[in-house]
Structure formats: C-alpha cells, structure tokens
Design a protein around this motif. Sequence first.
Motif, PDB file in Angstrom:
ATOM      1  N   ALA A 134      34.229  28.687  32.095  1.00 32.37           N
ATOM      2  CA  ALA A 134      34.993  29.914  31.859  1.00 32.37           C
ATOM      3  C   ALA A 134      34.286  31.036  32.613  1.00 32.37           C
ATOM      4  CB  ALA A 134      35.060  30.234  30.377  1.00 32.37           C
ATOM      5  N   ILE A 135      35.054  31.928  33.222  1.00 30.96           N
ATOM      6  CA  ILE A 135      34.515  33.035  34.014  1.00 30.96           C
ATOM      7  C   ILE A 135      34.857  34.352  33.325  1.00 30.96           C
ATOM      8  CG2 ILE A 135      34.594  34.199  36.258  1.00 30.96           C
ATOM      9  CD1 ILE A 135      33.412  31.373  36.390  1.00 30.96           C
ATOM     10  N   LYS A 136      33.849  35.170  33.046  1.00 28.37           N
ATOM     11  CA  LYS A 136      34.071  36.492  32.438  1.00 28.37           C
ATOM     12  C   LYS A 136      34.773  37.400  33.452  1.00 28.37           C
ATOM     13  CE  LYS A 136      31.900  38.154  29.247  1.00 28.37           C
ATOM     14  NZ  LYS A 136      32.348  38.559  27.927  1.00 28.37           N
ATOM     15  N   ILE A 137      35.761  38.158  32.970  1.00 25.90           N
ATOM     16  CA  ILE A 137      36.439  39.122  33.838  1.00 25.90           C
ATOM     17  C   ILE A 137      36.705  40.421  33.090  1.00 25.90           C
ATOM     18  CG2 ILE A 137      37.555  37.340  35.230  1.00 25.90           C
ATOM     19  CD1 ILE A 137      40.215  38.173  33.925  1.00 25.90           C
ATOM     20  N   ASP A 163      40.322  41.730  39.793  1.00 27.24           N
ATOM     21  CA  ASP A 163      41.724  42.040  40.058  1.00 27.24           C
ATOM     22  C   ASP A 163      42.488  40.780  40.472  1.00 27.24           C
ATOM     23  OD1 ASP A 163      41.180  44.691  39.513  1.00 27.24           O
ATOM     24  OD2 ASP A 163      41.252  45.332  41.613  1.00 27.24           O
ATOM     25  N   VAL A 164      41.904  39.990  41.346  1.00 31.61           N
ATOM     26  CA  VAL A 164      42.549  38.756  41.803  1.00 31.61           C
ATOM     27  C   VAL A 164      42.689  37.777  40.641  1.00 31.61           C
ATOM     28  CG1 VAL A 164      42.388  36.783  43.369  1.00 31.61           C
ATOM     29  CG2 VAL A 164      41.709  39.058  44.173  1.00 31.61           C
ATOM     30  N   LEU A 165      41.628  37.619  39.855  1.00 29.84           N
ATOM     31  CA  LEU A 165      41.683  36.698  38.721  1.00 29.84           C
ATOM     32  C   LEU A 165      42.703  37.148  37.679  1.00 29.84           C
ATOM     33  CD1 LEU A 165      37.890  35.841  38.289  1.00 29.84           C
ATOM     34  CD2 LEU A 165      39.675  34.465  39.389  1.00 29.84           C
ATOM     35  N   THR A 166      42.807  38.450  37.457  1.00 25.84           N
ATOM     36  CA  THR A 166      43.800  38.968  36.510  1.00 25.84           C
ATOM     37  C   THR A 166      45.213  38.676  37.010  1.00 25.84           C
ATOM     38  OG1 THR A 166      42.287  40.704  35.781  1.00 25.84           O
ATOM     39  CG2 THR A 166      44.617  41.025  35.283  1.00 25.84           C
ATOM     40  N   LEU A 167      45.451  38.841  38.306  1.00 27.15           N
ATOM     41  CA  LEU A 167      46.762  38.501  38.862  1.00 27.15           C
ATOM     42  C   LEU A 167      47.049  37.015  38.671  1.00 27.15           C
ATOM     43  CD1 LEU A 167      49.343  39.137  40.429  1.00 27.15           C
ATOM     44  CD2 LEU A 167      48.064  38.585  42.512  1.00 27.15           C
ATOM     45  N   LEU A 168      46.054  36.163  38.876  1.00 27.52           N
ATOM     46  CA  LEU A 168      46.257  34.726  38.705  1.00 27.52           C
ATOM     47  C   LEU A 168      46.582  34.375  37.250  1.00 27.52           C
ATOM     48  CD1 LEU A 168      43.552  33.310  41.134  1.00 27.52           C
ATOM     49  CD2 LEU A 168      46.026  33.513  41.497  1.00 27.52           C
ATOM     50  N   VAL A 169      46.106  35.191  36.302  1.00 23.58           N
ATOM     51  CA  VAL A 169      46.505  35.021  34.902  1.00 23.58           C
ATOM     52  C   VAL A 169      47.994  35.330  34.774  1.00 23.58           C
ATOM     53  CG1 VAL A 169      46.278  35.931  32.546  1.00 23.58           C
ATOM     54  CG2 VAL A 169      44.229  35.495  33.923  1.00 23.58           C
ATOM     55  N   HIS A 170      48.423  36.443  35.367  1.00 22.06           N
ATOM     56  CA  HIS A 170      49.834  36.844  35.296  1.00 22.06           C
ATOM     57  C   HIS A 170      50.744  35.800  35.932  1.00 22.06           C
ATOM     58  CE1 HIS A 170      49.439  40.948  33.686  1.00 22.06           C
ATOM     59  NE2 HIS A 170      48.303  40.984  34.358  1.00 22.06           N
ATOM     60  N   LEU A 171      50.262  35.142  36.980  1.00 24.62           N
ATOM     61  CA  LEU A 171      51.071  34.143  37.682  1.00 24.62           C
ATOM     62  C   LEU A 171      51.032  32.768  37.024  1.00 24.62           C
ATOM     63  CD1 LEU A 171      50.211  35.054  41.388  1.00 24.62           C
ATOM     64  CD2 LEU A 171      52.306  35.598  40.109  1.00 24.62           C
ATOM     65  N   GLY A 172      50.171  32.594  36.022  1.00 27.37           N
ATOM     66  CA  GLY A 172      50.102  31.324  35.320  1.00 27.37           C
ATOM     67  C   GLY A 172      49.071  30.351  35.859  1.00 27.37           C
ATOM     68  N   TYR A 173      48.275  30.784  36.821  1.00 25.96           N
ATOM     69  CA  TYR A 173      47.253  29.915  37.401  1.00 25.96           C
ATOM     70  C   TYR A 173      45.948  29.924  36.610  1.00 25.96           C
ATOM     71  CZ  TYR A 173      50.068  29.268  41.595  1.00 25.96           C
ATOM     72  OH  TYR A 173      51.056  28.930  42.477  1.00 25.96           O
ATOM     73  N   THR A 214      44.199  30.900  32.467  1.00 22.96           N
ATOM     74  CA  THR A 214      44.403  31.239  31.062  1.00 22.96           C
ATOM     75  C   THR A 214      43.347  32.262  30.667  1.00 22.96           C
ATOM     76  OG1 THR A 214      45.198  29.012  30.611  1.00 22.96           O
ATOM     77  CG2 THR A 214      44.467  30.297  28.730  1.00 22.96           C
ATOM     78  N   TYR A 215      43.759  33.317  29.971  1.00 17.29           N
ATOM     79  CA  TYR A 215      42.851  34.375  29.552  1.00 17.29           C
ATOM     80  C   TYR A 215      42.487  34.212  28.085  1.00 17.29           C
ATOM     81  CZ  TYR A 215      41.004  39.032  28.612  1.00 17.29           C
ATOM     82  OH  TYR A 215      40.201  40.083  28.235  1.00 17.29           O
ATOM     83  N   ASN A 216      41.197  34.282  27.785  1.00 18.95           N
ATOM     84  CA  ASN A 216      40.697  34.236  26.414  1.00 18.95           C
ATOM     85  C   ASN A 216      40.260  35.654  26.055  1.00 18.95           C
ATOM     86  OD1 ASN A 216      39.026  34.103  24.131  1.00 18.95           O
ATOM     87  ND2 ASN A 216      38.415  32.009  24.602  1.00 18.95           N
ATOM     88  N   GLU A 239      36.797  37.460  26.726  1.00 19.83           N
ATOM     89  CA  GLU A 239      37.225  38.092  27.977  1.00 19.83           C
ATOM     90  C   GLU A 239      36.888  37.214  29.182  1.00 19.83           C
ATOM     91  OE1 GLU A 239      35.295  41.903  27.637  1.00 19.83           O
ATOM     92  OE2 GLU A 239      37.040  42.738  26.622  1.00 19.83           O
ATOM     93  N   SER A 240      37.382  35.984  29.129  1.00 21.23           N
ATOM     94  CA  SER A 240      37.120  35.042  30.217  1.00 21.23           C
ATOM     95  C   SER A 240      38.401  34.331  30.618  1.00 21.23           C
ATOM     96  CB  SER A 240      36.068  34.010  29.788  1.00 21.23           C
ATOM     97  OG  SER A 240      36.598  33.167  28.782  1.00 21.23           O
ATOM     98  N   VAL A 241      38.349  33.701  31.789  1.00 17.86           N
ATOM     99  CA  VAL A 241      39.483  32.936  32.291  1.00 17.86           C
ATOM    100  C   VAL A 241      39.045  31.503  32.586  1.00 17.86           C
ATOM    101  CG1 VAL A 241      40.788  34.868  33.236  1.00 17.86           C
ATOM    102  CG2 VAL A 241      39.058  33.762  34.648  1.00 17.86           C
ATOM    103  N   THR A 242      40.003  30.600  32.470  1.00 19.49           N
ATOM    104  CA  THR A 242      39.804  29.194  32.804  1.00 19.49           C
ATOM    105  C   THR A 242      41.074  28.671  33.468  1.00 19.49           C
ATOM    106  OG1 THR A 242      40.595  28.507  30.623  1.00 19.49           O
ATOM    107  CG2 THR A 242      38.208  28.706  30.895  1.00 19.49           C
TER     108      THR A 242
END
Length: 113
Positions: free
Chosen positions: A48-51, A68-78, A80-82, A86-89
Amino acid sequence: MQELYAMLRHKFGTYWNQTETYEALKIYIQMDMDGLQDAVVRMLAGEAIKINTGTFSNDMTTFASKDDVLTLLVHLGYLTYNSIDESVTIPNKEVSQEYVNALSTMNWHGVTA
C-alpha cells in the motif's frame, strides 16, 4: 438473460479492462513524478502506498505530484483508496494485469524483465 446463460455454461470472462485501454494507464504512469515508477512497482508487489489526495485539482491534465496521478488513478478505478491509513493499492488481479500490460510496452528497464 445472456449473462445467465454465460454463467450456466461457465463461459464468462473479464470485461473491465476492455472499457479503457492500458494505453490510458500507460500515459499516467509514464509521468515518473516523485518516484511514481517505484510506487507502481511496490503496489504490484502488494504494498500500500501513502498518498495525499488533497492536492488533486480534479481534472485529468494538471498534475503537480505523484499523489495527483495516484488520486486520478483512484477516480479511474485503477487503484483502491483506504481512507483509514490514506493509502492506495491495486484492487485485484484483473487490474494488476493492466499495469503489467502497460509496463510491458514501456522502456522501464529492470521493471518487467
């Protein structure tokens, strides 16, 4: 009804990756801002990567940081945000394969070898 027949015949597969090509994903991850390349590789390994999602400008063209790029990838479904940590996987194997597809066509030596 077609879905029911497909399930009964055990003839079904993934469809999500056909709604948006890996080319779109490739465009975003080629922006190797602030260690984005390393973050993608780490997520492919299951980390998991903190953002910080607060810096995202809510468009698909203005990027000031990796977050910013990782947040967009959350919006696009690529991704998942926890919200707790405050991390993504990467959400699943299907999406993970899209990252692998994108990386395999890029010149990131040592990443896909």
